[in-house]
Scaffold this motif. Structure first.
Motif, mmCIF file in Angstrom:
data_model
loop_
_atom_site.group_PDB
_atom_site.id
_atom_site.type_symbol
_atom_site.label_atom_id
_atom_site.label_comp_id
_atom_site.label_asym_id
_atom_site.label_seq_id
_atom_site.Cartn_x
_atom_site.Cartn_y
_atom_site.Cartn_z
ATOM 1 N N GLY A 107 0.779 -1.221 0.000
ATOM 2 C CA GLY A 107 0.000 0.000 0.000
ATOM 3 C C GLY A 107 0.810 1.270 0.000
ATOM 4 O O GLY A 107 0.288 2.348 0.312
ATOM 5 N N ASP A 108 2.090 1.195 -0.378
ATOM 6 C CA ASP A 108 2.928 2.401 -0.339
ATOM 7 C C ASP A 108 2.680 3.347 -1.507
ATOM 8 O O ASP A 108 3.209 4.455 -1.540
ATOM 9 N N LYS A 109 1.884 2.901 -2.488
ATOM 10 C CA LYS A 109 1.545 3.725 -3.659
ATOM 11 C C LYS A 109 2.792 4.278 -4.356
ATOM 12 O O LYS A 109 2.843 5.436 -4.754
ATOM 13 N N GLY A 110 3.795 3.421 -4.473
ATOM 14 C CA GLY A 110 4.975 3.766 -5.257
ATOM 15 C C GLY A 110 6.058 4.519 -4.527
ATOM 16 O O GLY A 110 7.086 4.838 -5.124
ATOM 17 N N ASP B 92 8.918 4.539 -1.608
ATOM 18 C CA ASP B 92 9.691 3.733 -0.666
ATOM 19 C C ASP B 92 10.376 4.583 0.388
ATOM 20 O O ASP B 92 10.527 4.169 1.537
ATOM 21 N N GLN C 15 11.530 5.938 -5.196
ATOM 22 C CA GLN C 15 11.190 4.527 -5.345
ATOM 23 C C GLN C 15 12.477 3.761 -5.614
ATOM 24 O O GLN C 15 13.282 4.155 -6.469
ATOM 25 N N HIS D 228 7.446 0.426 -15.074
ATOM 26 C CA HIS D 228 7.615 0.810 -13.666
ATOM 27 C C HIS D 228 7.736 2.330 -13.542
ATOM 28 O O HIS D 228 7.235 2.925 -12.577
ATOM 29 N N ALA E 140 4.248 3.863 -13.898
ATOM 30 C CA ALA E 140 3.458 3.727 -12.675
ATOM 31 C C ALA E 140 3.909 4.720 -11.608
ATOM 32 O O ALA E 140 3.080 5.328 -10.920
ATOM 33 N N PHE E 141 5.196 4.899 -11.483
ATOM 34 C CA PHE E 141 5.718 5.833 -10.478
ATOM 35 C C PHE E 141 5.320 7.267 -10.814
ATOM 36 O O PHE E 141 4.967 8.061 -9.931
ATOM 37 N N THR F 47 1.954 8.278 -9.449
ATOM 38 C CA THR F 47 1.711 8.373 -8.005
ATOM 39 C C THR F 47 2.618 9.362 -7.284
ATOM 40 O O THR F 47 2.225 9.906 -6.249
ATOM 41 N N GLU G 137 -0.145 11.401 -5.459
ATOM 42 C CA GLU G 137 -0.336 10.726 -4.172
ATOM 43 C C GLU G 137 0.571 11.248 -3.062
ATOM 44 O O GLU G 137 0.195 11.238 -1.889
ATOM 45 N N HIS G 138 1.755 11.702 -3.413
ATOM 46 C CA HIS G 138 2.739 12.053 -2.384
ATOM 47 C C HIS G 138 3.211 13.500 -2.447
ATOM 48 O O HIS G 138 4.014 13.919 -1.610
#
Length: 217
Positions: free
Chosen positions: A123-126, A128, A142, A154, A157-158, A161, A165-166
């Motif tokens: 659930g880290d939504k990309g 780390d 990530q 990849h 996708a990153f 998010t 998201e961040h």
């Protein structure tokens, strides 16, 4: 005999010689015969006076032996030894994915970034690792410890998010074994900074992250 045992033993030897010599000179001084005694025993006086210097030289040589040997190594041997140390590329290949993320977080702390935290997991939504630079910009990282180059999928996708998201001001992907050409092209077109194998090796050994990805405060 290891270096620590050698150093401890030599300190005792030099200490005993120095104490005995000082005690002898002091005794002769109290008797009022220090100068005649010193002129009659020049070698003993020289030995006592030279003990501290000799101690520093011997201990310094003992400590410096490994450095001398290191200079004599070939470039290939130097790289191999550096890679096996904690934080080197070989070490980064051997650790778990979680420890790989923690290592990247540690490099950020070393570089002076603030609020560094490893957040990778289900659930880290990309994301780390999250951090802030001294200007308050948010870094979202990530980490990919893949055995092969990271593919464009990849990176796609990153990209979806990191900002939404961040709230990333600086989005970074770390690939232990680099990135494919399509992945690198997509990253360049979407403002995602890549840290490939060569850059990761430099980062691990002290180069500041922003110097590697051409971001400036």
């Amino acid at each position: 005999m290891d270096e620590e045992t050698f150093e401890r033993g030599m300190k005792w030897v030099f200490g005993i010689v120095l104490v005995l010599g000082a005690a002898t000179v002091s005794w002769q001084w109290l008797r009022g015969q220090a100068w005649p005694w010193m002129t009659e025993h020049p070698w003993w006086v020289a030995a006592v006076a030279g003990t501290p210097v000799a101690g520093l030289v011997v201990l310094g040589l003992g400590r410096g032996y490994d450095d001398f040997a290191y200079v004599e190594e070939s470039d290939a041997a130097e790289e191999a030894r550096a890679g096996r140390t904690r934080g080197g590329l070989a070490w980064l290949e051997s650790v778990s994915p979680t420890d790989f993320e923690h290592a990247c977080a540690d490099f950020l702390r070393r570089d002076g970034f603030r609020a560094v935290r490893r957040v990778g997991g289900p659930g880290d939504k990309g994301a780390d690792v999250l951090a802030e630079d001294r200007s308050g910009r948010v870094l979202v990282i990530q980490c990919k410890q893949f055995a092969k180059p990271v593919s464009a999928g990849h990176v796609h996708a990153f990209n979806g998010t990191a900002g939404p998201e961040h709230g990333a001001d600086v989005a970074i992907m770390v690939g232990l074994n680099g990135f494919t050409a399509p992945a690198a092209e997509f990253a360049a077109n979407h403002g995602i900074h890549l840290v490939g194998r060569a850059e990761l090796g430099k980062w691990a050994h002290g180069t500041h992250l922003y110097d590697l990805i051409d971001v400036y405060l």
